[in-house]
Scaffold this motif. Structure first.
Motif, PDB file in Angstrom:
ATOM      1  N   UNK A   1     -32.149  12.017  11.360  1.00 10.52           N
ATOM      2  CA  UNK A   1     -32.249  12.763  10.076  1.00 10.52           C
ATOM      3  C   UNK A   1     -33.527  13.713  10.094  1.00 10.52           C
ATOM      4  N   UNK A   2     -34.783  13.406  10.750  1.00 14.31           N
ATOM      5  CA  UNK A   2     -35.672  14.397  10.853  1.00 14.31           C
ATOM      6  C   UNK A   2     -35.304  15.400  11.809  1.00 14.31           C
ATOM      7  N   UNK A   3     -34.621  15.042  12.862  1.00 18.43           N
ATOM      8  CA  UNK A   3     -33.920  16.241  14.021  1.00 18.43           C
ATOM      9  C   UNK A   3     -33.172  17.343  13.075  1.00 18.43           C
ATOM     10  N   UNK A   4     -32.152  16.582  12.187  1.00 15.91           N
ATOM     11  CA  UNK A   4     -31.349  17.730  11.313  1.00 15.91           C
ATOM     12  C   UNK A   4     -32.309  18.448  10.545  1.00 15.91           C
ATOM     13  N   UNK A   5     -33.387  17.879   9.862  1.00 13.62           N
ATOM     14  CA  UNK A   5     -34.095  18.840   9.009  1.00 13.62           C
ATOM     15  C   UNK A   5     -35.010  19.828   9.611  1.00 13.62           C
ATOM     16  N   UNK A   6     -35.268  19.469  10.841  1.00 12.28           N
ATOM     17  CA  UNK A   6     -36.183  20.337  11.832  1.00 12.28           C
ATOM     18  C   UNK A   6     -35.196  21.570  12.020  1.00 12.28           C
ATOM     19  N   UNK A   7     -34.202  21.351  12.616  1.00 15.11           N
ATOM     20  CA  UNK A   7     -33.173  22.119  13.040  1.00 15.11           C
ATOM     21  C   UNK A   7     -32.716  23.187  12.023  1.00 15.11           C
ATOM     22  N   UNK A   8     -32.677  22.772  10.868  1.00 17.41           N
ATOM     23  CA  UNK A   8     -32.221  23.666   9.407  1.00 17.41           C
ATOM     24  C   UNK A   8     -33.367  24.629   9.402  1.00 17.41           C
ATOM     25  N   UNK A   9     -34.831  24.525   9.576  1.00 17.54           N
ATOM     26  CA  UNK A   9     -35.889  25.147   9.211  1.00 17.54           C
ATOM     27  C   UNK A   9     -36.453  25.933  10.431  1.00 17.54           C
ATOM     28  N   UNK A  10     -36.564  25.331  11.688  1.00 17.99           N
ATOM     29  CA  UNK A  10     -37.300  25.556  12.776  1.00 17.99           C
ATOM     30  C   UNK A  10     -36.539  26.626  13.588  1.00 17.99           C
ATOM     31  N   UNK A  11     -36.663  27.688  13.774  1.00 24.40           N
ATOM     32  CA  UNK A  11     -35.976  28.775  14.287  1.00 24.40           C
ATOM     33  C   UNK A  11     -36.377  29.322  15.622  1.00 24.40           C
ATOM     34  N   UNK A  12     -37.659  28.734  16.015  1.00 21.60           N
ATOM     35  CA  UNK A  12     -38.134  29.153  17.337  1.00 21.60           C
ATOM     36  C   UNK A  12     -37.512  28.456  18.376  1.00 21.60           C
ATOM     37  N   UNK A  13     -36.777  27.196  18.184  1.00 22.64           N
ATOM     38  CA  UNK A  13     -36.372  26.746  19.551  1.00 22.64           C
ATOM     39  C   UNK A  13     -35.289  25.452  18.688  1.00 22.64           C
ATOM     40  N   UNK A  14     -34.092  25.910  18.877  1.00 26.19           N
ATOM     41  CA  UNK A  14     -33.204  24.770  18.188  1.00 26.19           C
ATOM     42  C   UNK A  14     -32.568  23.909  19.093  1.00 26.19           C
ATOM     43  N   UNK A  15     -33.197  23.762  20.180  1.00 17.32           N
ATOM     44  CA  UNK A  15     -32.728  22.667  21.404  1.00 17.32           C
ATOM     45  C   UNK A  15     -33.525  21.500  21.402  1.00 17.32           C
ATOM     46  N   UNK A  16     -34.436  21.181  20.266  1.00 20.89           N
ATOM     47  CA  UNK A  16     -35.457  19.992  20.079  1.00 20.89           C
ATOM     48  C   UNK A  16     -34.808  18.987  19.510  1.00 20.89           C
ATOM     49  N   UNK A  17     -35.091  17.820  19.853  1.00 25.11           N
ATOM     50  CA  UNK A  17     -34.620  16.568  19.317  1.00 25.11           C
ATOM     51  C   UNK A  17     -35.779  15.823  19.246  1.00 25.11           C
TER      52      UNK A  17
END
Length: 641
Positions: free
Chosen positions: A281-297
């Motif tokens: 769930x936290x990874x999903x939230x980060x990917x929604x808002x973190x635009x610098x690198x969308x390959x992080x898990x």
């Protein structure tokens, strides 16, 4: 329920903040050590959702005043935080259903905490006791109503009913019946007030206190690390920790429901399963808002380490926060990622628990301070579009990228004015003279202008900030009333005076099609040179004088003369009358002849600071002149695309 304003007094370096007005999103701007954190932490102390220490004189009272105020007695009455809230229409209806119509005489009330009673929220609501008592007495039988007389308030009402309920002799049948009625009435009264013996004031205070929004405070000190001794974290779940990072990890375990009752009873397989689900769930939230690198898990897990001591094998367990970079095919601990990313993940992890809670006020202390400028702007987008949806957000910053130039009215300027005055919050940036304090606002405006220059394709060059303010504000007013305003992709660029316009055209004209709006008294020779040089098309040169009857008209002449004079008087506290103004030329010249030269920008700034009232005061004739000019600007713009 909405927070309208709040007031901080005698809290750390804040002696009297003044009344701080609050919007949906409110930005506290100021230099380092100005007191922004103290302001937010004082508000957080009102009704904290996440952990907060109770108020103590030793920790929070201004040290340089403590002894003096102990001698004078002022310290006993000190109230560090007072906030004003307003009930919604639905909440007013709920209170009306419970207590009766017009018992609350105003939807606004105050909530405060004092040093003397730090564990109690004091409520200040305006109550009409007579309305409550009258409505309640009207529900009683005629006999009981006459027997209790005319109680002035709920205390008198309770006293009268108790007296009747308890005083009836057993042999008096009529008195016994009356006592029964009084007892039944008391039970109904307790149903309304929520507790036996509680009066109206106590009931209203309890109801408002229960409905009060909680405050969620987050700062860089609450960041998650990368690796923790699990035993320390588990202890912090139940006992708390003075180490903010350990406490943040403990909160995460609790949110993930991965908290064992003890190290011995822990089912680590189950705990890891819960952590994996929360990590997803936290990874999903980060990917929604973190635009610098969308390959992080993100991966959070409990891992075991075997070691030997005195010949005996032991197991130490660690709580690991790791980041998998799928683009570069490697992983490392969270605390070895960028500071900005650590902050971003830590905030989202802390907020998971409260994500669904809309009765919450978010207090973000220097959010995204270590983020890249673009990431700060992404964060601001997330604050406005996600976090502030159905809740209010207050944040502090000294970064220009965390300030919206189109919403400078949301900014509150924080200054530390020394030990005699302390930290003060100005709701009006125009009242602040310190250039260092204002720098983030100035830089935000400058950045926006730069973006307008180099990104916008449909640009309108105007002479000054006054033109920018009036056209932008009145265009928005037209649009909100269903009438055509300036196109959404149209950029207004203040040139800083007519003399700067040819230079702007020299810089931009070969790259962009620019519409130029000139005052009627502007010399056109250099403009004609720009036309001759091919820097601007003659069809895209507009003169304000074409849209009103005043010779050589300025933007101010689009207003009715009396309307602009009213703005001038309100700005400078004057009482100049139209009858004292001579001539029929430009209104600013007529005022200057009668008074003295004045700053037209100050009047425009007053118009903007009081925008709602300013727009309401405009006549149909003024609106029509601005609408005609805006239509001409729109027609002169280059085609979209």
């Amino acid at each position: 329920m909405r927070l309208i304003s709040f007031h901080v007094k005698t809290f750390r370096n804040v002696l009297d903040s003044t009344e701080v007005k609050v919007d949906d999103v409110t930005c506290l701007v100021g230099k380092n050590e100005a007191g922004k954190s103290a302001i937010l932490q004082a508000l957080h102390a009102l009704n904290p959702a996440n952990a907060a220490e109770p108020l103590t004189l030793l920790e929070e009272y201004p040290r340089w005043l403590k002894k003096e105020h102990e001698v004078t007695g002022e310290i006993k009455d000190a109230v560090p935080i007072t906030a004003t809230f307003e009930l919604t229409e639905d909440e007013v209806a709920t209170f009306t259903d419970r207590f009766g119509a017009e018992v609350l005489t105003s939807p606004r009330f105050t909530a405060s905490r004092s040093y003397a009673k730090p564990d109690k929220i004091e409520i200040g609501a305006q109550i009409d006791y007579g309305a409550f008592v009258g409505a309640f007495v009207a529900t009683l039988s005629d006999k009981l109503g006459k027997a209790i007389g005319k109680p002035a308030n709920s205390t008198d009402l309770i006293k009268a009913l108790r007296g009747l309920a308890e005083a009836a002799p057993a042999e008096d049948t009529e008195a016994t019946a009356l006592a029964t009625d009084a007892g039944d009435a008391l039970k109904r009264l307790w149903d309304i007030t929520g507790a036996e013996g509680r009066g109206l004031r106590g009931a209203v205070d309890a109801a408002l206190s229960d409905a009060l929004p909680r405050t969620f405070y987050f700062s860089t000190y609450s960041q998650l690390g990368g690796r923790y001794n699990l035993e320390e974290v588990i202890e912090a779940v139940s006992e708390g920790s003075e180490d903010d990072s350990i406490q943040a990890a403990a909160d995460f375990l609790r949110i993930a429901r991965a908290v064992p009752e003890s190290m011995e009873d822990a089912d680590y397989e189950q705990s890891n399963s819960e952590l994996e689900a929360t990590s997803s769930l936290l990874t999903k939230r980060v990917r929604e808002h973190w635009k610098q690198n969308d390959h992080l898990k993100l991966r959070v897990a409990i891992e075991a380490q075997t070691y030997t001591i005195q010949g005996h094998e032991r197991i130490r367990r660690w709580l690991q926060f790791r980041v998998e970079d799928q683009r570069h095919d490697f992983s490392n601990r969270l605390d070895r990622r960028s500071t900005g990313f650590q902050w971003f993940v830590s905030f989202l992890a802390s907020f998971l628990e409260f994500e669904a809670d809309q009765n919450l006020i978010l207090l973000l202390d220097e959010p995204g301070l270590s983020l890249h400028a673009r990431a700060q702007m992404d964060l601001l987008d997330a604050i406005e579009s996600k976090l502030a949806r159905n809740r209010q957000v207050l944040y502090s910053t000294h970064s220009p990228f965390m300030v919206r130039s189109e919403h400078l009215n949301y900014a509150r300027v924080v200054e530390d004015r020394g030990p005699e005055v302390g930290t003060v919050v100005d709701n009006d940036a125009g009242a602040v003279s310190d250039p260092d304090t204002l720098f983030p606002l100035e830089a935000a405006l400058g950045y926006d202008i730069a973006q307008n220059l180099f990104i916008g394709r449909r640009n309108v060059l105007v002479e000054g900030v006054s033109d920018f303010i009036y056209l932008t504000a009145i265009s928005g007013h037209l649009t909100s009333n269903g009438k055509p305003g300036l196109p959404i992709d149209c950029r207004l660029i203040p040139a800083g005076g007519a003399t700067n316009i040819p230079t702007f055209l020299a810089l931009l004209g070969t790259h962009l099609d620019v519409v130029v709006l000139l005052d009627g008294n502007t010399s056109d020779q250099r403009i004609q040179n720009s036309i001759a040089a091919g820097r601007v098309k003659e069809a895209r040169i507009l003169s304000i004088a074409s849209y009103c009857t005043v010779p050589g008209a300025d933007i101010e002449d689009l207003f009715e003369p009396q309307e602009y004079l009213d703005l001038y008087n309100a700005t400078y506290g004057k009482k100049v009358k139209m009858t004292t103004l001579k001539g029929t030329d430009r209104i600013v010249k007529r005022i200057a002849r009668a008074e003295e030269e004045f700053d037209h920008g100050e009047v425009a700034a007053h118009f903007l600071r009081n925008l709602e009232g300013s727009l309401d005061a405009l006549s149909p004739a003024t609106i029509e002149r601005f609408a005609t000019l805006i239509a001409a600007i729109t027609a002169a713009l280059p085609p979209q695309g």
